[in-house]
Design a protein around this motif. Structure first.
Motif, PDB file in Angstrom:
ATOM      1  N   MET A   1      37.940  -6.196  32.374  1.00 18.27           N
ATOM      2  CA  MET A   1      37.033  -7.030  31.581  1.00 18.27           C
ATOM      3  C   MET A   1      35.598  -6.847  32.062  1.00 18.27           C
ATOM      4  O   MET A   1      35.334  -6.849  33.260  1.00 18.27           O
ATOM      5  CB  MET A   1      37.421  -8.506  31.708  1.00 18.27           C
ATOM      6  N   LYS A   2      34.673  -6.709  31.099  1.00 21.26           N
ATOM      7  CA  LYS A   2      33.274  -6.564  31.465  1.00 21.26           C
ATOM      8  C   LYS A   2      32.770  -7.843  32.115  1.00 21.26           C
ATOM      9  O   LYS A   2      33.198  -8.947  31.777  1.00 21.26           O
ATOM     10  CB  LYS A   2      32.440  -6.238  30.223  1.00 21.26           C
ATOM     11  N   GLN A   3      31.825  -7.656  33.042  1.00 19.90           N
ATOM     12  CA  GLN A   3      31.324  -8.790  33.803  1.00 19.90           C
ATOM     13  C   GLN A   3      30.714  -9.866  32.911  1.00 19.90           C
ATOM     14  O   GLN A   3      30.908 -11.059  33.148  1.00 19.90           O
ATOM     15  CB  GLN A   3      30.291  -8.301  34.827  1.00 19.90           C
ATOM     16  N   LYS A   4      30.002  -9.445  31.874  1.00 21.17           N
ATOM     17  CA  LYS A   4      29.344 -10.437  31.031  1.00 21.17           C
ATOM     18  C   LYS A   4      30.364 -11.280  30.274  1.00 21.17           C
ATOM     19  O   LYS A   4      30.157 -12.476  30.044  1.00 21.17           O
ATOM     20  CB  LYS A   4      28.366  -9.766  30.064  1.00 21.17           C
ATOM     21  N   TYR A   5      31.508 -10.681  29.904  1.00 16.96           N
ATOM     22  CA  TYR A   5      32.558 -11.434  29.219  1.00 16.96           C
ATOM     23  C   TYR A   5      33.211 -12.426  30.174  1.00 16.96           C
ATOM     24  O   TYR A   5      33.582 -13.537  29.781  1.00 16.96           O
ATOM     25  CB  TYR A   5      33.602 -10.487  28.642  1.00 16.96           C
ATOM     26  N   ALA A   6      33.381 -12.024  31.428  1.00 18.15           N
ATOM     27  CA  ALA A   6      33.961 -12.915  32.428  1.00 18.15           C
ATOM     28  C   ALA A   6      33.071 -14.139  32.634  1.00 18.15           C
ATOM     29  O   ALA A   6      33.564 -15.265  32.767  1.00 18.15           O
ATOM     30  CB  ALA A   6      34.149 -12.173  33.747  1.00 18.15           C
ATOM     31  N   VAL A   7      31.760 -13.922  32.631  1.00 21.91           N
ATOM     32  CA  VAL A   7      30.813 -15.032  32.792  1.00 21.91           C
ATOM     33  C   VAL A   7      30.843 -15.938  31.563  1.00 21.91           C
ATOM     34  O   VAL A   7      30.781 -17.168  31.678  1.00 21.91           O
ATOM     35  CB  VAL A   7      29.380 -14.494  33.024  1.00 21.91           C
ATOM     36  N   VAL A   8      30.967 -15.347  30.372  1.00 13.06           N
ATOM     37  CA  VAL A   8      31.053 -16.141  29.133  1.00 13.06           C
ATOM     38  C   VAL A   8      32.289 -17.039  29.174  1.00 13.06           C
ATOM     39  O   VAL A   8      32.225 -18.220  28.823  1.00 13.06           O
ATOM     40  CB  VAL A   8      31.101 -15.217  27.898  1.00 13.06           C
ATOM     41  N   VAL A   9      33.416 -16.478  29.606  1.00 11.24           N
ATOM     42  CA  VAL A   9      34.653 -17.260  29.728  1.00 11.24           C
ATOM     43  C   VAL A   9      34.465 -18.397  30.723  1.00 11.24           C
ATOM     44  O   VAL A   9      34.912 -19.530  30.492  1.00 11.24           O
ATOM     45  CB  VAL A   9      35.832 -16.360  30.147  1.00 11.24           C
ATOM     46  N   LEU A  10      33.800 -18.110  31.840  1.00 10.55           N
ATOM     47  CA  LEU A  10      33.561 -19.129  32.861  1.00 10.55           C
ATOM     48  C   LEU A  10      32.751 -20.291  32.296  1.00 10.55           C
ATOM     49  O   LEU A  10      33.120 -21.464  32.479  1.00 10.55           O
ATOM     50  CB  LEU A  10      32.833 -18.506  34.055  1.00 10.55           C
TER      51      LEU A  10
ATOM     52  N   LEU B   1      24.485  -0.953  30.573  1.00  5.89           N
ATOM     53  CA  LEU B   1      23.130  -0.596  30.986  1.00  5.89           C
ATOM     54  C   LEU B   1      22.267  -0.235  29.787  1.00  5.89           C
ATOM     55  O   LEU B   1      22.767   0.129  28.718  1.00  5.89           O
ATOM     56  CB  LEU B   1      23.165   0.593  31.952  1.00  5.89           C
ATOM     57  N   LYS B   2      20.972  -0.315  30.001  1.00 12.95           N
ATOM     58  CA  LYS B   2      19.997   0.168  29.015  1.00 12.95           C
ATOM     59  C   LYS B   2      18.813   0.726  29.771  1.00 12.95           C
ATOM     60  O   LYS B   2      18.549   0.351  30.919  1.00 12.95           O
ATOM     61  CB  LYS B   2      19.560  -0.959  28.083  1.00 12.95           C
ATOM     62  N   ILE B   3      18.115   1.634  29.130  1.00 14.50           N
ATOM     63  CA  ILE B   3      16.922   2.220  29.739  1.00 14.50           C
ATOM     64  C   ILE B   3      15.701   1.496  29.190  1.00 14.50           C
ATOM     65  O   ILE B   3      15.474   1.478  27.982  1.00 14.50           O
ATOM     66  CB  ILE B   3      16.827   3.730  29.447  1.00 14.50           C
ATOM     67  N   GLU B   4      14.958   0.878  30.090  1.00  9.07           N
ATOM     68  CA  GLU B   4      13.762   0.139  29.687  1.00  9.07           C
ATOM     69  C   GLU B   4      12.511   0.891  30.117  1.00  9.07           C
ATOM     70  O   GLU B   4      12.494   1.530  31.179  1.00  9.07           O
ATOM     71  CB  GLU B   4      13.757  -1.262  30.299  1.00  9.07           C
ATOM     72  N   SER B   5      11.484   0.777  29.286  1.00  4.86           N
ATOM     73  CA  SER B   5      10.208   1.436  29.585  1.00  4.86           C
ATOM     74  C   SER B   5       9.102   0.397  29.669  1.00  4.86           C
ATOM     75  O   SER B   5       9.056  -0.549  28.873  1.00  4.86           O
ATOM     76  CB  SER B   5       9.881   2.452  28.486  1.00  4.86           C
ATOM     77  N   ASP B   6       8.240   0.557  30.639  1.00  2.00           N
ATOM     78  CA  ASP B   6       7.081  -0.322  30.775  1.00  2.00           C
ATOM     79  C   ASP B   6       5.848   0.422  30.252  1.00  2.00           C
ATOM     80  O   ASP B   6       5.152   1.103  31.007  1.00  2.00           O
ATOM     81  CB  ASP B   6       6.902  -0.724  32.239  1.00  2.00           C
ATOM     82  N   ARG B   7       5.651   0.311  28.944  1.00  2.00           N
ATOM     83  CA  ARG B   7       4.505   0.943  28.277  1.00  2.00           C
ATOM     84  C   ARG B   7       4.434   2.447  28.538  1.00  2.00           C
ATOM     85  O   ARG B   7       3.350   3.029  28.597  1.00  2.00           O
ATOM     86  CB  ARG B   7       3.204   0.271  28.715  1.00  2.00           C
ATOM     87  N   GLY B   8       5.599   3.051  28.716  1.00  2.00           N
ATOM     88  CA  GLY B   8       5.631   4.495  28.925  1.00  2.00           C
ATOM     89  C   GLY B   8       5.185   4.934  30.298  1.00  2.00           C
ATOM     90  O   GLY B   8       5.101   6.130  30.575  1.00  2.00           O
ATOM     91  N   LYS B   9       4.931   3.967  31.190  1.00  2.00           N
ATOM     92  CA  LYS B   9       4.467   4.319  32.536  1.00  2.00           C
ATOM     93  C   LYS B   9       5.631   4.444  33.511  1.00  2.00           C
ATOM     94  O   LYS B   9       5.594   5.267  34.425  1.00  2.00           O
ATOM     95  CB  LYS B   9       3.480   3.263  33.050  1.00  2.00           C
ATOM     96  N   THR B  10       6.652   3.604  33.327  1.00  2.00           N
ATOM     97  CA  THR B  10       7.844   3.661  34.180  1.00  2.00           C
ATOM     98  C   THR B  10       9.093   3.557  33.318  1.00  2.00           C
ATOM     99  O   THR B  10       9.052   3.020  32.209  1.00  2.00           O
ATOM    100  CB  THR B  10       7.862   2.514  35.222  1.00  2.00           C
ATOM    101  N   TYR B  11      10.192   4.057  33.865  1.00  2.00           N
ATOM    102  CA  TYR B  11      11.473   3.972  33.188  1.00  2.00           C
ATOM    103  C   TYR B  11      12.499   3.493  34.197  1.00  2.00           C
ATOM    104  O   TYR B  11      12.474   3.895  35.371  1.00  2.00           O
ATOM    105  CB  TYR B  11      11.893   5.332  32.633  1.00  2.00           C
ATOM    106  N   GLY B  12      13.396   2.604  33.743  1.00  2.00           N
ATOM    107  CA  GLY B  12      14.390   2.065  34.668  1.00  2.00           C
ATOM    108  C   GLY B  12      15.694   1.703  34.001  1.00  2.00           C
ATOM    109  O   GLY B  12      15.743   1.485  32.784  1.00  2.00           O
ATOM    110  N   LEU B  13      16.750   1.663  34.786  1.00  2.00           N
ATOM    111  CA  LEU B  13      18.066   1.243  34.309  1.00  2.00           C
ATOM    112  C   LEU B  13      18.203  -0.253  34.544  1.00  2.00           C
ATOM    113  O   LEU B  13      18.023  -0.737  35.667  1.00  2.00           O
ATOM    114  CB  LEU B  13      19.177   1.977  35.072  1.00  2.00           C
ATOM    115  N   LYS B  14      18.503  -0.983  33.489  1.00  2.00           N
ATOM    116  CA  LYS B  14      18.671  -2.431  33.580  1.00  2.00           C
ATOM    117  C   LYS B  14      20.002  -2.828  32.976  1.00  2.00           C
ATOM    118  O   LYS B  14      20.485  -2.196  32.035  1.00  2.00           O
ATOM    119  CB  LYS B  14      17.536  -3.163  32.833  1.00  2.00           C
ATOM    120  N   ILE B  15      20.592  -3.900  33.499  1.00  2.00           N
ATOM    121  CA  ILE B  15      21.827  -4.424  32.917  1.00  2.00           C
ATOM    122  C   ILE B  15      21.474  -5.262  31.699  1.00  2.00           C
ATOM    123  O   ILE B  15      20.578  -6.117  31.765  1.00  2.00           O
ATOM    124  CB  ILE B  15      22.585  -5.281  33.943  1.00  2.00           C
ATOM    125  N   LYS B  16      22.166  -5.015  30.600  1.00  2.00           N
ATOM    126  CA  LYS B  16      21.878  -5.723  29.347  1.00  2.00           C
ATOM    127  C   LYS B  16      22.203  -7.205  29.466  1.00  2.00           C
ATOM    128  O   LYS B  16      23.109  -7.600  30.159  1.00  2.00           O
ATOM    129  CB  LYS B  16      22.695  -5.108  28.197  1.00  2.00           C
TER     130      LYS B  16
END
Length: 221
Positions: A1-10, A206-221
Motif C-alpha cells: 500500500m502506498k504511504q499516502k493511502y495508509a495515512v488517509v486510512v489512518l 514523486l514529481k519533478i518540481e522546478s523553481d522558475r527554471g533555476k533548480t530542479y528537484g524530486l518531491k513527494i506528491k
C-alpha cells in the motif's frame, strides 16, 4: 500500500472514532437531560415549592430513572430565572454513562494502524525507498520491484537528483554534467525534463518540481 493511502486510512479511522464517541456522548446527554428535568419537575411538584432543601435533593434523586445519575446529578440555583433550581450533570458522568465500546474498538484500530504505518515507513526507509521508488543495482524500481524504463539520459539525470542530499540540483549543475561542451543546453534540459516527468509520476509518488527554471528537484506528491 502506498504511504499516502495508509495515512488517509489512518485519518479516516481517527475521524470515525471521534464521530462514534461524540454521537454516543450526545445521545446519552439528551437522555440525561430528559431524566433530570422530569425528576426535578416531579420533586418540585411534590413539595410545591421552588426552594431547594435536603428533602428536595432526596426526592429528586428518587425520581431519577437512570441509576448512574443518582448521587451524581446536582441541583443548582439559576439566578437568571428567579432563583429557580436547575439540575446539573458533569461531563465526566455523562461520558461514563455513554457507550464508548464501539469508539474504543475503533481507537484500538487507530493505534494498531499507526504502528503498522510506522513499521512500513521504517521498512521502506531502510530499503532506500523514496516516494515509492528506489535505486537498486543501478536501476530505478518502484515499490513492487518493477523496473522503471528510462533512456540513458533520463537515467543519468535521475541518478544525479537521487544522489543529491536534498534531491535537488541547479540548472547549471545539471547542464554542466550532462552537456559540458554545449554553450546553452536550456532547451535540451527542458525537453528532457518534460519527457521524464510523466514517467516518474506514473510509476511513483514523486514529481519533478522546478523553481522558475533555476533548480530542479524530486518531491513527494
Amino acid at each position: 500500500m502506498k504511504q499516502k493511502y495508509a495515512v488517509v486510512v489512518l485519518f479516516a479511522l481517527i475521524i470515525a472514532s471521534s464521530m462514534v464517541s461524540l454521537t454516543s456522548y450526545k445521545t446519552t446527554e439528551n437522555l440525561v437531560t430528559e431524566d433530570v428535568n422530569q425528576a426535578l419537575a416531579k420533586a418540585l411538584d411534590e413539595q410545591q415549592s421552588d426552594v431547594i432543601s435536603a428533602d428536595t435533593i432526596q426526592v429528586f434523586n428518587s425520581h431519577l430513572q437512570i441509576e448512574g445519575l443518582r448521587g451524581n446529578a446536582v441541583l443548582a440555583v439559576d439566578t437568571k430565572k428567579g432563583f429557580r433550581p436547575r439540575p446539573q450533570v458533569s461531563t465526566a458522568t455523562i461520558l461514563s454513562l455513554s457507550d464508548q465500546r464501539p469508539s474504543m474498538i475503533l481507537w484500538s484500530m487507530v493505534f494498531l494502524w499507526s504502528l503498522f504505518c510506522l513499521y512500513q515507513h521504517r521498512r521502506l526507509s531502510a530499503l532506500g525507498l523514496y516516494g515509492g521508488m528506489m535505486l537498486q543495482d543501478g536501476r530505478f524500481v518502484n515499490a513492487k520491484g518493477c523496473e522503471v524504463k528510462l533512456t540513458p539520459m533520463q537515467q543519468q539525470l535521475m541518478e544525479m537528483l537521487w544522489q543529491s542530499p536534498s534531491h535537488q540540483l541547479s540548472k547549471a549543475e545539471i547542464c554542466d554534467a550532462l552537456w559540458p561542451k554545449k554553450p546553452d543546453a536550456s532547451e535540451t534540459l527542458y525537453t528532457l525534463i518534460r519527457r521524464l516527468k510523466p514517467i516518474i509520476e506514473e510509476h511513483s509518488d514523486l514529481k519533478i518540481e522546478s523553481d522558475r527554471g533555476k533548480t530542479y528537484g524530486l518531491k513527494i506528491k
